[in-house]
Motif scaffolding. Structure first.
Motif, PDB file in Angstrom:
ATOM      1  N   ALA A 163       0.558  -1.436   0.108  1.00 22.24           N
ATOM      2  CA  ALA A 163      -0.020   0.204  -0.049  1.00 22.24           C
ATOM      3  C   ALA A 163       0.584   1.431  -0.051  1.00 22.24           C
ATOM      4  CB  ALA A 163      -0.868  -0.357   1.609  1.00 22.24           C
ATOM      5  N   PHE A 164       1.899   1.798   0.995  1.00 20.36           N
ATOM      6  CA  PHE A 164       3.054   2.205   0.997  1.00 20.36           C
ATOM      7  C   PHE A 164       3.513   2.624  -0.383  1.00 20.36           C
ATOM      8  CE2 PHE A 164       3.239   2.050   5.332  1.00 20.36           C
ATOM      9  CZ  PHE A 164       3.422   3.465   5.595  1.00 20.36           C
ATOM     10  N   VAL A 165       3.843   0.886  -1.197  1.00 21.68           N
ATOM     11  CA  VAL A 165       4.840   1.283  -2.704  1.00 21.68           C
ATOM     12  C   VAL A 165       3.628   2.302  -3.626  1.00 21.68           C
ATOM     13  CG1 VAL A 165       5.206   0.048  -4.730  1.00 21.68           C
ATOM     14  CG2 VAL A 165       5.500  -0.664  -2.462  1.00 21.68           C
ATOM     15  N   ARG A 166       1.800   1.576  -3.461  1.00 24.58           N
ATOM     16  CA  ARG A 166       1.220   2.209  -3.951  1.00 24.58           C
ATOM     17  C   ARG A 166       0.844   3.819  -4.026  1.00 24.58           C
ATOM     18  NH1 ARG A 166      -0.860   1.983  -8.765  1.00 24.58           N
ATOM     19  NH2 ARG A 166      -3.292   2.963  -9.056  1.00 24.58           N
ATOM     20  N   LEU A 167       1.259   4.665  -3.263  1.00 29.02           N
ATOM     21  CA  LEU A 167       1.251   6.136  -2.494  1.00 29.02           C
ATOM     22  C   LEU A 167       2.155   6.462  -3.157  1.00 29.02           C
ATOM     23  CD1 LEU A 167       0.092   5.483   1.415  1.00 29.02           C
ATOM     24  CD2 LEU A 167      -1.472   6.464  -0.735  1.00 29.02           C
ATOM     25  N   ILE A 168       3.835   5.979  -3.059  1.00 28.49           N
ATOM     26  CA  ILE A 168       4.563   6.359  -2.934  1.00 28.49           C
ATOM     27  C   ILE A 168       4.571   6.849  -5.036  1.00 28.49           C
ATOM     28  CG2 ILE A 168       7.554   6.039  -3.705  1.00 28.49           C
ATOM     29  CD1 ILE A 168       7.539   5.145  -1.212  1.00 28.49           C
ATOM     30  N   GLN A 169       4.068   5.394  -5.521  1.00 27.57           N
ATOM     31  CA  GLN A 169       4.419   5.314  -6.852  1.00 27.57           C
ATOM     32  C   GLN A 169       3.615   6.660  -7.842  1.00 27.57           C
ATOM     33  OE1 GLN A 169       3.023   1.206  -8.072  1.00 27.57           O
ATOM     34  NE2 GLN A 169       5.131   0.834  -8.025  1.00 27.57           N
ATOM     35  N   GLU A 170       2.394   7.037  -6.559  1.00 29.06           N
ATOM     36  CA  GLU A 170       1.205   7.839  -7.560  1.00 29.06           C
ATOM     37  C   GLU A 170       1.443   9.240  -6.894  1.00 29.06           C
ATOM     38  OE1 GLU A 170      -2.692   6.557  -4.768  1.00 29.06           O
ATOM     39  OE2 GLU A 170      -2.775   5.611  -7.161  1.00 29.06           O
ATOM     40  N   ASN A 171       3.342   9.570  -6.108  1.00 26.85           N
ATOM     41  CA  ASN A 171       3.217  11.136  -5.820  1.00 26.85           C
ATOM     42  C   ASN A 171       2.454  11.308  -4.127  1.00 26.85           C
ATOM     43  OD1 ASN A 171       5.799  10.458  -7.280  1.00 26.85           O
ATOM     44  ND2 ASN A 171       4.735  11.719  -9.330  1.00 26.85           N
ATOM     45  N   ASN A 172       2.084  10.372  -3.644  1.00 23.62           N
ATOM     46  CA  ASN A 172       0.983  10.792  -2.497  1.00 23.62           C
ATOM     47  C   ASN A 172       1.397  10.889  -1.629  1.00 23.62           C
ATOM     48  OD1 ASN A 172      -1.267  11.559  -0.892  1.00 23.62           O
ATOM     49  ND2 ASN A 172      -2.470   9.838  -2.185  1.00 23.62           N
ATOM     50  N   SER A 173       1.939  11.873  -0.745  1.00 26.47           N
ATOM     51  CA  SER A 173       2.517  12.213   0.314  1.00 26.47           C
ATOM     52  C   SER A 173       1.459  12.264   1.975  1.00 26.47           C
ATOM     53  CB  SER A 173       3.485  13.450   0.431  1.00 26.47           C
ATOM     54  OG  SER A 173       3.021  15.280  -0.044  1.00 26.47           O
ATOM     55  N   ILE A 174       0.473  11.889   1.464  1.00 26.90           N
ATOM     56  CA  ILE A 174       0.251  12.403   2.781  1.00 26.90           C
ATOM     57  C   ILE A 174       0.123  11.487   3.905  1.00 26.90           C
ATOM     58  CG2 ILE A 174      -1.323   9.989   2.096  1.00 26.90           C
ATOM     59  CD1 ILE A 174      -4.262  11.489   3.887  1.00 26.90           C
ATOM     60  N   PRO A 175       0.444  11.691   5.500  1.00 27.42           N
ATOM     61  CA  PRO A 175       0.499  11.138   5.667  1.00 27.42           C
ATOM     62  C   PRO A 175       0.085   9.384   6.737  1.00 27.42           C
ATOM     63  CG  PRO A 175       1.048  13.230   6.892  1.00 27.42           C
ATOM     64  CD  PRO A 175      -0.176  13.275   5.404  1.00 27.42           C
ATOM     65  N   VAL A 176       0.964   8.381   6.925  1.00 32.18           N
ATOM     66  CA  VAL A 176      -0.207   7.615   6.727  1.00 32.18           C
ATOM     67  C   VAL A 176       0.670   6.794   8.802  1.00 32.18           C
ATOM     68  CG1 VAL A 176      -0.125   5.448   6.113  1.00 32.18           C
ATOM     69  CG2 VAL A 176       0.256   6.549   4.758  1.00 32.18           C
ATOM     70  N   VAL A 177      -0.782   6.516   9.349  1.00 34.66           N
ATOM     71  CA  VAL A 177      -0.043   5.852  10.879  1.00 34.66           C
ATOM     72  C   VAL A 177      -0.625   4.365  10.083  1.00 34.66           C
ATOM     73  CG1 VAL A 177      -0.983   5.625  13.128  1.00 34.66           C
ATOM     74  CG2 VAL A 177      -1.030   7.874  12.244  1.00 34.66           C
ATOM     75  N   VAL A 178       0.389   3.426  11.120  1.00 29.16           N
ATOM     76  CA  VAL A 178      -0.107   2.227  10.857  1.00 29.16           C
ATOM     77  C   VAL A 178      -0.967   1.573  11.732  1.00 29.16           C
ATOM     78  CG1 VAL A 178       0.687   0.124  10.344  1.00 29.16           C
ATOM     79  CG2 VAL A 178       1.881   2.123   9.118  1.00 29.16           C
ATOM     80  N   LYS A 179      -2.404   0.944  11.382  1.00 20.09           N
ATOM     81  CA  LYS A 179      -2.330   0.680  12.511  1.00 20.09           C
ATOM     82  C   LYS A 179      -2.508  -1.135  12.150  1.00 20.09           C
ATOM     83  CE  LYS A 179      -7.770  -0.065  13.911  1.00 20.09           C
ATOM     84  NZ  LYS A 179      -9.034  -0.290  13.890  1.00 20.09           N
ATOM     85  N   VAL A 180      -2.709  -2.171  13.571  1.00 21.01           N
ATOM     86  CA  VAL A 180      -2.502  -3.081  14.260  1.00 21.01           C
ATOM     87  C   VAL A 180      -3.235  -3.707  15.144  1.00 21.01           C
ATOM     88  CG1 VAL A 180      -0.085  -3.668  12.483  1.00 21.01           C
ATOM     89  CG2 VAL A 180      -0.236  -3.260  15.295  1.00 21.01           C
ATOM     90  N   SER A 181      -3.990  -4.711  14.636  1.00 19.41           N
ATOM     91  CA  SER A 181      -4.666  -5.307  15.653  1.00 19.41           C
ATOM     92  C   SER A 181      -4.972  -6.969  16.138  1.00 19.41           C
ATOM     93  CB  SER A 181      -5.991  -5.375  15.918  1.00 19.41           C
ATOM     94  OG  SER A 181      -6.892  -5.709  14.168  1.00 19.41           O
ATOM     95  N   TYR A 182      -4.824  -7.328  16.928  1.00 20.78           N
ATOM     96  CA  TYR A 182      -4.420  -8.754  17.156  1.00 20.78           C
ATOM     97  C   TYR A 182      -6.083 -10.016  17.674  1.00 20.78           C
ATOM     98  CZ  TYR A 182      -0.631  -7.455  15.585  1.00 20.78           C
ATOM     99  OH  TYR A 182       1.633  -6.918  15.012  1.00 20.78           O
TER     100      TYR A 182
END
Length: 660
Positions: free
Chosen positions: A473-492
Motif C-alpha cells: 500500500a505504501f508503494v502504491r502511494l509513493i508511485q502516485e506521488n501521494n505524500s499524505i502522512p500514514v499511521v499504521v494500525k495493527v490489531s491482534y
C-alpha cells in the motif's frame, strides 16, 4: 523519491508480496539440518563458564527442554575448546544429542581444536585473523591482496579440519567488530559487513567446502536488516551457493526492549522468507530465549496460504539504505516530525484522570496538574467513549466521526472517518482529520485525498501476510506521488504479551526500518472480553510496545537504550544484575544509549552505536567508554556505576531524575 528498482533486480527475496521461504543448500549440524526444506532451527548460547563442565551440562539441558535445538558455547582459549569434549560426552551420556557450536573470537588454535570435537564452529571474520586497533590504513590493491593472502594462510587449516571431520561452520560477521582493514576500505557499513564474510567464504569455496551458515548481526536493526538483504543479493549476483542464514540482533537487551528489538530485525527478514536458524539474544538466562525465538518463527508455519497481494513490479524503496518516505506535514504528523503514538482506549467507558497513567500521563490531584513520562502518548483514540474531562496540554483525543459530529467541543477533538463516512460527510475538522482505510482500498482513494492539507491516513490490513500487504500500500502511494502522512494500525486477537510485542515489532517495525510510517496504533478491536483492570493493562502494554517499536526501529528515541549482550562463559560480571543496577540509576536519560558488555570481545566494537560503555576488563574491574574512546580503565566494579554517571555528567548529558 528513490529511483525505481525493477522487480527483476531484487535478488534478496523471492517475492515482495507473496510469502516464499528462500531456498538454500542444506547444512548438516549433527542430527540437525539447517536450510533446504527443513524447519527454521532455534538456538541459544550458554552463560556458564565453559570450564565448569557440570554447570554447563545442566544449563544445556535446561535450554534443550525450553526448545533449544542448537547450543553455542564460548571457547576463548585452548583449554575451553578442549573441555567441550567433556561437556559433549556428558550430554550424550545423559541421552541428549543436541549439536554443540563452539564460539570463537581471536583464537584460531582454539577453533582448530573445537572443530574436531563439536558439530559446528562459529568464527567472526572481524577478529579471527585480525587484531582491532581502530586504525585507518591506506591500502593499494596489491597490499590489500597481501592481507587476503595472510587471512587465507591463517584460515585454511580450520577449513581443512572442518572438511575432514564433517564439521559445519558459521561465518558470523558483527557490525561492531569489523576489522581495521574492512573499515578502511568499506567503512562502517552493511557493505563492509558483507565483504568481511565474503572474504572468508571465497576461501571456503575454493577448497570446495560448503557446510556453511552466514550471519550479519548488529545492535542497530536498520543496519542488520540491510546487511542480510545485501548479503543475499551479493551471494546471488556473485554466483555463490545459496547458503543458509542465521538471524539475530546482537546485544538486543533484556525484557520487553530485548524482545521488541529482536523482532524488528529478525521478524522483518522472516517476512521476506529469509532465515534458517534464529537466536534471540536477551540479557536473561538462556532458557528464556528459545521460546521467544519459537514464537517469532511459528507465525510463518502456514503463511503460504495468505490472500493474494498485487505484485510490485517497480520498487521505489532502496532496501539496502534507510530513507524516510517523504510526507507532507499535517498538524504534527509527517514532514520532519517523529512518528506519533496513538493509543486505543476505546473500550474504557468514562475513563478517569487516574486511569490515564496507562498511556503515560499522570494526574496529580493535590496539585491539580498533569505530568508525563517518556512513554506519554501523543493521541488517544476514544472511539465511541468520549473522555469526560479536560486532557493535559500536549495530548489530543480522536473520536469516531458519529460521536465527533455531535460533540459540543469539536475544535479540540479530532474525527476518525471510515471511507464511506469520509465520502459522504458534510463536516470536517479545520486542521486534522483521520481516514481509516485498508490496504485493499488504497487504490481508490488517490483523487479523494491527494490535495488534502488536513488529513492523515490510518492504514490497516486483514491479510495474514500483513507487513508486505501494508508495504504494498505504501508503494502504491509513493508511485502516485501521494505524500499524505500514514499511521499504521495493527490489531491482534487475545494472545500473550510476548506475542503482542513480537508481532507489532515485526508488522510495524519492518515498515519503519524501510522508512515507511508516520505513526503507530495498536488497536483493541480484536481483544476479547476483559475486566476494566485487564483492559487497562492491555492499554498500558500497547502504549509501551508502541514506543518500544519506534525506538527499536531507530525512528523515535524516547527512552534510554541499553545495548547489553547476553551473558556467556566469557562474561566477567553478572550481566543481569549489573544491567538492572545501571538501568535503575540511568533510565531517565531520554535518548542516551549505554553499552553494557561482559568482556572485551563484546566491548568497544560490539557497542558501536553506544554513547557510553561499561565493559568488563578483569575480575572486579571495569573499563568505561565514551563512544569508542576509553575514559577510565580498571575501575573497581563497586565504584563503576558512579564513575559512569560522572562521565555522563561531565559530558553535559546528565539530568536528575524526577519523581512522578
Amino acid at each position: 523519491m528513490e529511483p525505481l528498482i525493477h522487480s527483476s533486480e531484487i535478488h534478496y527475496c523471492d517475492s515482495l508480496t507473496k510469502y516464499s521461504r528462500r531456498k538454500t543448500i542444506p547444512v548438516r549440524v549433527g542430527d540437525v539440518i539447517i536450510g533446504g526444506d527443513n524447519p527454521i532451527v532455534v538456538q541459544s548460547m550458554t552463560t556458564v563458564d565453559t570450564m565448569d563442565t557440570q554447570g554447563s551440562v545442566e544449563q544445556c539441558i535446561r535450554m534443550i527442554e525450553s526448545g533449544c535445538q542448537l547450543i553455542r558455547i564460548t571457547a576463548p582459549s585452548i583449554k575451553e575448546a578442549e573441555n567441550l569434549r567433556n561437556i559433549r560426552n556428558e550430554l550424550r551420556k545423559r541421552g541428549y544429542q543436541t549439536p554443540l557450536v563452539a564460539d570463537i573470537h581471536f583464537t584460531p588454535n582454539a577453533a582448530e581444536i573445537a572443530a574436531r570435537i563439536v558439530e559446528k564452529v562459529r568464527i567472526n571474520p572481524g577478529n579471527y585473523a585480525d587484531k582491532k586497533k581502530f586504525e585507518v590504513i591506506e591500502y593499494t590493491d596489491a597490499s590489500y591482496q597481501e592481507e587476503l593472502e595472510r587471512i587465507r594462510e591463517r584460515f585454511l587449516p580450520l577449513v581443512k579440519i572442518c572438511k575432514e571431520h564433517g564439521t559445519a561452520m558459521r561465518i558470523g560477521t558483527n557490525h561492531g567488530s569489523l576489522s581495521d582493514r574492512i573499515m578502511s576500505r568499506y567503512g562502517d557499513t552493511p557493505l563492509g559487513m558483507v565483504e568481511s564474510a565474503l572474504e572468508f567464504l571465497r576461501i571456503c569455496e575454493e577448497e570446495n567446502y560448503h557446510d556453511i551458515v552466514i550471519s550479519m548481526k548488529s545492535s542497530n536493526t536498520q543496519v542488520m536488516v540491510q546487511a542480510y538483504r545485501l548479503l543475499v543479493q551479493k551471494l546471488n549476483e556473485g554466483g555463490f551457493k545459496p547458503y543458509p542464514l542465521h538471524l539475530g540482533v546482537t546485544e538486543a537487551g533484556e525484557a520487553e526492549d530485548g524482545r521488541i528489538k529482536s523482532a524488528v530485525g529478525i521478524g522483518t527478514l522472516l517476512e521476506d522468507g529469509l532465515g534458517d536458524t534464529v537466536r534471540v539474544s536477551l540479557t536473561e538466562d538462556p532458557e528464556f530465549e528459545a521460546p521467544v525465538a519459537k514464537a517469532l518463527i511459528d507465525r510463518y508455519t502456514n503463511r503460504k496460504n495468505h490472500s493474494e497481494i498485487p505484485a510490485i513490479n517497480e520498487y521505489p524503496i532502496n532496501p539496502f539504505d534507510h530513507t524516510k518516505r517523504e510526507s507532507k506535514e499535517i498538524y504534527n504528523f509527517g514532514g520532519q516530525n517523529v512518528p506519533r503514538v496513538i493509543t486505543d482506549i476505546s473500550r474504557v467507558e468514562n475513563i478517569s484522570e487516574k486511569e490515564m497513567k496507562a498511556v503515560g500521563h499522570f494526574y496529580l490531584p493535590e496539585l491539580d496538574k498533569w505530568k508525563m513520562n517518556d512513554l506519554g502518548c501523543d493521541f488517544v483514540y476514544s472511539g465511541n467513549n468520549p473522555i469526560p474531562f479536560m486532557l493535559p496540554n500536549g495530548m489530543r483525543e480522536i473520536q469516531n466521526y458519529e460521536v465527533w459530529k455531535n460533540a459540543q467541543d469539536q475544535s479540540n477533538k479530532y474525527p476518525l472517518f471510515s471511507l464511506h463516512e469520509f465520502q459522504s460527510a458534510s463536516a470536517y475538522h479545520a486542521e486534522l482529520n483521520f481516514l481509516e482505510v485498508s490496504d485493499t482500498e488504497i487504490e481508490s482513494i488517490s483523487d479523494l485525498v491527494q490535495n488534502r492539507k488536513d488529513l492523515v491516513l490510518i492504514l490497516k490490513t486483514s491479510n495474514a501476510h500483513g507487513m508486505p500487504a501494508l508495504r504494498r500500500a505504501f508503494v502504491r502511494l509513493i508511485q502516485e506521488n501521494n505524500s499524505i502522512p500514514v499511521v499504521v494500525k495493527v490489531s491482534y486477537p487475545d494472545q500473550t504479551a510476548d506475542q503482542t510485542m513480537l508481532y507489532a515489532a515485526t508488522d510495524v517495525g519492518g515498515l519503519l526500518v524501510d522508512g515507511l510510517g508516520d505513526g503507530i496504533l495498536i488497536s483493541l478491536e480484536k481483544e476479547g472480553a476483559h475486566t476494566r483492570e485487564e483492559i487497562l493493562e492491555q492499554i498500558k502494554l500497547h502504549n509501551n510496545v508502541s514506543f518500544g517499536v519506534l525506538q527499536a526501529a531507530r525512528t523515535r528515541m524516547s527512552k534510554t537504550e541499553y545495548i547489553s549482550c547476553p551473558s556467556c562463559g566469557r562474561t566477567l560480571f553478572d550481566l543481569q544484575e549489573t544491567t538492572a543496577m545501571i538501568r535503575k540509576r540511568t533510565d531517565h536519560l531520554k535518548g542516551v544509549k549505554i553499552g553494557i558488555m561482559g568482556c572485551i570481545v563484546n566491548g568497544p566494537g560490539e557497542m558501536a552505536d553506544a554513547d557510553y560503555g561499561y565493559v568488563g576488563s578483569g575480575k572486579g574491574k571495569i573499563t568505561l567508554y565514551k563512544g569508542k574512546e576509553v575514559i577510565k580503565r580498571s575501575v573497581p566494579s563497586e565504584n563503576a556505576v558512579d564513575e559512569l554517571i560522572e562521565i555522563i555528567r561531565a559530558d553535559g548529558m546528565w539530568t536528575e531524575p524526577e519523581t512522578i
